[in-house]
Scaffold this active site. Structure first.
Site, short mmCIF file in Angstrom:
data_model
loop_
_atom_site.label_atom_id
_atom_site.label_comp_id
_atom_site.label_asym_id
_atom_site.label_seq_id
_atom_site.Cartn_x
_atom_site.Cartn_y
_atom_site.Cartn_z
N ARG A 1 -6.23 -15.23 -14.24
CA ARG A 1 -4.78 -15.19 -14.44
C ARG A 1 -4.34 -16.41 -15.26
O ARG A 1 -3.39 -16.36 -16.03
CB ARG A 1 -4.07 -15.17 -13.10
CG ARG A 1 -4.33 -13.90 -12.31
CD ARG A 1 -3.57 -13.89 -11.02
NE ARG A 1 -3.85 -12.70 -10.23
CZ ARG A 1 -4.72 -12.65 -9.24
NH1 ARG A 1 -5.41 -13.72 -8.90
NH2 ARG A 1 -4.90 -11.54 -8.57
N ARG B 1 -2.36 -7.54 1.19
CA ARG B 1 -3.78 -7.11 1.22
C ARG B 1 -4.45 -7.66 2.48
O ARG B 1 -5.22 -6.97 3.15
CB ARG B 1 -4.51 -7.64 -0.01
CG ARG B 1 -4.13 -6.91 -1.28
CD ARG B 1 -4.66 -7.61 -2.53
NE ARG B 1 -4.41 -6.80 -3.72
CZ ARG B 1 -4.33 -7.29 -4.95
NH1 ARG B 1 -4.45 -8.59 -5.17
NH2 ARG B 1 -4.11 -6.50 -5.97
N ASP C 1 -1.10 -10.68 -2.05
CA ASP C 1 -2.31 -11.16 -1.39
C ASP C 1 -2.11 -11.12 0.13
O ASP C 1 -3.00 -10.73 0.88
CB ASP C 1 -2.60 -12.61 -1.83
CG ASP C 1 -2.38 -12.77 -3.31
OD1 ASP C 1 -3.34 -12.81 -4.07
OD2 ASP C 1 -1.19 -12.80 -3.73
N HIS D 1 -1.30 -17.80 -6.69
CA HIS D 1 -1.69 -16.38 -6.71
C HIS D 1 -2.89 -16.32 -7.64
O HIS D 1 -2.76 -16.16 -8.86
CB HIS D 1 -0.53 -15.53 -7.24
CG HIS D 1 -0.92 -14.10 -7.51
ND1 HIS D 1 -1.48 -13.29 -6.56
CD2 HIS D 1 -0.85 -13.35 -8.65
CE1 HIS D 1 -1.72 -12.10 -7.09
NE2 HIS D 1 -1.36 -12.12 -8.36
#
Ligand code: NAD
Length: 318
Positions: A91, A154, A151, A178
């Protein structure tokens, strides 16, 4: 009496943005939803397609393909525009590409007279949320990144699956960047008021090793999905709708968002994922958890990694 309706502007109607628009319509969250994208044809097509689902929606949402002048009366601008993660790309690799794109977008939004809240999903989300705050000049409370909301979702899903309990009864956070340096807050993770760290000691079928694997699956989930289908979008889209509801409906919800630290968790001058109370005014307050020594040191490492990337771009203080 309310003088006007809730208007949300979505900038970037790619995989994430269009999934968000679809989920917004299905959940009947805003009275007006304006779509903006460089790819006008795609965005216009999306507006038409979504409008044709209106008879099946729980409540009407006025949806149209718009432009930056529509931002003037908007309550919320949701940013999903920009380049996305390619296979093998982190990212953070995206930082320069998307910072440039964001400068232009935020200037256009602010030129309209916009005075609402920004919600950022584009990656690297912590850095781009900082960029939006800098470029917009808005108070830090009114610039929010999706942070580790996905996250955390999840994590809760996998823990619910492991313990065979409704994921909504799992209270556990992923905090930090993140990205690759995020961390689980095991010291405060509980199910129905019982600490998970205690639960694994009470039954043989559970183990710390399994929990460690669960976290690895959370941390690497985006890579696993991207390998299979090229991008991730449904989960984050639903997370963004959750955040939109917390904001527009003044819910005072605790969500792990990317928010500005001013000394909380021992750090300042960056946006990073931590639990915070979100309402109609943006971030009401940050929840400062008492982290274990190991968690604090991993959180500080996450901060350092973000700052190493941000310092040359924004010339920030440490
Ligand atoms: P995508 O390529 O499908 O969509 C991006 C859209 O942005 C495209 O429609 C493109 O035309 C538009 N765009 C590009 N530059 C623009 C500009 N200057 N003005 C207006 N529109 C512009 O990408 P995607 O899969 O939808 O992902 C979008 C972003 O969301 C990526 O950065 C991705 O990494 C991120 N993402 C974040 C999370 C999270 O948890 N925060 C999860 C998944 C994806």
């Amino acid at each position: 009496m309310k003088s006007r309706v809730n208007r949300v502007i979505l900038i970037g109607t790619g995989a994430v943005g269009s999934s968000y628009a679809f989920a917004m319509l299905n959940q009947g969250v805003a009275e007006e939803l304006v779509l903006i994208d460089l790819n006008k044809e795609k965005s216009e097509g999306d507006a038409m397609d979504l409008n044709h689902g209106m008879p099946f929606a729980p409540s009407p949402t006025k949806i149209w393909f718009g432009d930056y002048s529509d931002c003037e009366h908007a309550d919320l601008v949701v940013l999903c525009a920009g380049a996305n993660q390619k296979p093998g790309e982190t990212r953070l690799d995206l930082v320069e590409k998307n910072t440039k794109i964001f400068k232009a977008i935020v200037e256009d939004v602010m030129a309209s007279g916009f005075d609402g809240i920004f919600l950022v999903a584009t990656n690297p989300v912590d850095i781009l949320t900082y960029a939006v705050w800098k470029f917009s000049g808005l108070p830090k409370e009114r610039v929010i990144g999706s942070g580790t909301i996905l996250d955390t979702a999840r994590f809760r899903f996998l823990l619910g699956d492991y313990f065979n309990v409704d994921t909504r009864n799992v209270h556990a956070y992923i905090i930090g960047e993140h990205g690759d340096t995020e961390l689980p807050v095991w010291s405060h993770a509980d199910i129905g008021g019982k600490l998970i760290s205690k639960m694994i000691k009470e039954k043989e079928q559970y183990s710390q090793k399994d929990l460690d694997n669960i976290f690895l699956n959370v941390r690497d989930a985006a890579y696993h999905i991207i390998e299979r289908k090229g991008a991730t979008y449904y989960g984050i889209a639903m997370g963004l709708v959750r955040l939109t509801k917390a904001i527009l409906q003044n819910q005072n919800s605790i969500l792990t968002v990317s928010t500005y630290l001013s000394g909380e968790y021992g750090h300042r001058d960056l946006f990073i994922g931590v639990p915070a109370i979100v309402n109609r005014y943006g971030i009401r307050e940050i929840i400062e958890l008492e982290l274990s020594e190991d968690e604090q040191s991993r959180f500080s490492h996450s901060v350092d990694v973000l700052k190493d990337i941000m310092t040359p771009v924004f010339n920030q203080k440490s």
